[in-house]
Design an enzyme around this catalytic site. Structure first.
Site, short mmCIF file in Angstrom:
data_model
loop_
_atom_site.label_atom_id
_atom_site.label_comp_id
_atom_site.label_asym_id
_atom_site.label_seq_id
_atom_site.Cartn_x
_atom_site.Cartn_y
_atom_site.Cartn_z
N LEU A 7 27.61 13.86 41.04
CA LEU A 7 27.39 15.30 40.85
C LEU A 7 26.97 15.58 39.42
CD1 LEU A 7 30.72 16.50 42.52
CD2 LEU A 7 28.42 16.62 43.53
N CYS A 51 37.20 11.98 30.49
CA CYS A 51 37.17 11.80 31.96
C CYS A 51 37.11 10.36 32.40
CB CYS A 51 36.01 12.53 32.62
SG CYS A 51 34.78 13.17 31.59
N HIS A 57 35.32 21.94 32.96
CA HIS A 57 36.77 21.81 32.96
C HIS A 57 37.38 22.40 31.69
CE1 HIS A 57 36.12 18.09 35.69
NE2 HIS A 57 36.82 18.95 36.40
N ASP A 108 31.10 9.39 41.77
CA ASP A 108 31.78 9.95 40.59
C ASP A 108 33.12 9.29 40.31
OD1 ASP A 108 30.12 12.20 39.54
OD2 ASP A 108 30.29 12.87 41.62
N ARG A 112 34.69 14.36 46.27
CA ARG A 112 35.50 13.47 45.44
C ARG A 112 36.92 13.29 45.98
NH1 ARG A 112 35.08 13.91 39.17
NH2 ARG A 112 36.10 11.94 39.61
N GLU A 120 39.82 10.45 35.38
CA GLU A 120 40.75 11.46 34.86
C GLU A 120 41.01 12.58 35.86
OE1 GLU A 120 39.39 14.35 31.78
OE2 GLU A 120 41.21 13.76 30.76
N ASP A 121 40.01 12.86 36.69
CA ASP A 121 40.15 14.01 37.59
C ASP A 121 41.09 13.76 38.76
OD1 ASP A 121 38.44 15.65 36.12
OD2 ASP A 121 36.71 14.60 36.95
C1 CIR Z 1 31.84 15.68 38.52
O1 CIR Z 1 31.05 16.62 38.59
O2 CIR Z 1 32.93 15.68 39.11
C2 CIR Z 1 31.46 14.48 37.67
N1 CIR Z 1 30.05 14.28 37.73
C3 CIR Z 1 31.91 14.67 36.24
C4 CIR Z 1 33.40 14.74 36.10
C5 CIR Z 1 33.81 14.89 34.67
N2 CIR Z 1 35.22 14.87 34.57
C6 CIR Z 1 35.90 15.35 33.54
O3 CIR Z 1 35.34 15.92 32.64
N3 CIR Z 1 37.23 15.24 33.58
#
Ligand code: CIR
Length: 256
Positions: free
Chosen positions: A22, A251, A164, A64, A89, A69-70
């Site tokens: 993404l 992340c 975020h 992704d 995700r 981290e997410d």
């Molecule tokens: C997303 O859109 O989920 C990933 N392309 C990027 C996630 C970045 N995560 C973060 O900053 N903790």
């Protein structure tokens, strides 16, 4: 701020489909080789901070998934497996839960809660939870219900611009926050000393303070100059490939 020493960083390399992740960025497509090379630099740099790496395999079908981290929020007491805001995700979390169960008791975020770890900033025992395109009030309330009985104070923060919460603010040492300049008067952060990142360098808010080191994205000279004030050793890395995928330094790992 009491600096907690970080023993582990959980990471996973960008998989062969990582360029299909993404992103809200336009421009030339990112190269897989650039993502993989800079991810290796990232891992080596974390190692140099005295952190032991827990390296998971890449996860085919989840481009992704290297933005680990997410997928969880880890405190000394518990690991909360998130329910990522982006539906594509969601199924990244199973393998993260398996890996973290060796280190912590697990808790989970249930529907209709949505929560991305990128929206959770912990400074001392204060948890700031961003309400964003990815994290909703249900997710924030569930996280607060898990952490409040453990002695954490939880404060919701409207994220507005930026993917975020941690796109806009991150903790440094000695009760300092690195924060986008337009947020500097926000009452949630009243009790902190603020280092204000100019609007031309907002991406640099995503700087990682870890074990007495500062890990800073390259290309933001005003922020770098300001960070000299922290007296911490600075390590600068080219994060442009990750930036193209809306990601940054925090992340790419789960640190605990
Ligand atoms: C997303 O859109 O989920 C990933 N392309 C990027 C996630 C970045 N995560 C973060 O900053 N903790």
């Amino acid at each position: 701020m009491v600096e907690t020493m970080i023993a582990y960083a959980l990471v996973r390399p960008p998989g062969s489909d990582a360029v299909q992740g993404l992103t809200t960025q336009s421009g030339p497509p990112v190269l897989l080789s650039d993502l993989q090379r800079q991810h290796a630099v990232y891992c080596e740099t974390l190692r140099s901070f005295g952190v032991e790496l827990i390296q998971l395999d890449s996860l085919p079908g989840f481009p992704d998934a290297y933005f680990v981290e997410d997928t969880a929020v880890v405190t000394p007491e518990v690991a909360i497996v998130t329910r990522p805001g982006a539906p594509e995700r969601r199924r990244e979390v199973q393998s993260i839960a398996r890996a973290l169960s060796a280190y912590r008791e697990l808790a989970v975020i249930d529907p209709p809660g949505r929560l991305d770890g990128g929206d959770v900033m912990i400074a001392d025992r204060h948890v700031f939870i961003g309400l964003s395109r990815r994290t909703n009030r249900h997710g924030a309330d569930q996280l607060a219900r898990i952490l409040s009985p453990l002695g954490y104070r939880c404060t919701p923060v409207e994220v507005g611009d930026g993917l975020h919460l941690k796109s806009s603010v991150n903790p440094l040492n000695d009760r300092r926050l690195l924060i986008r300049s337009s947020w500097s008067r926000r009452p949630e952060f009243d009790s902190y000393v603020k280092l204000e990142v100019p609007s031309s360098e907002t991406y640099a808010c995503n700087t990682l303070s870890i074990n007495g080191h500062l890990f800073v994205p390259a290309g933001y000279p005003r922020t770098e100059a300001m960070l000299e004030a922290c007296g911490l050793q600075m390590h600068v890395m080219d994060t442009r490939p990750f930036q193209r995928m809306d990601g940054g330094l925090t992340c790419l790992s789960l640190r605990f």
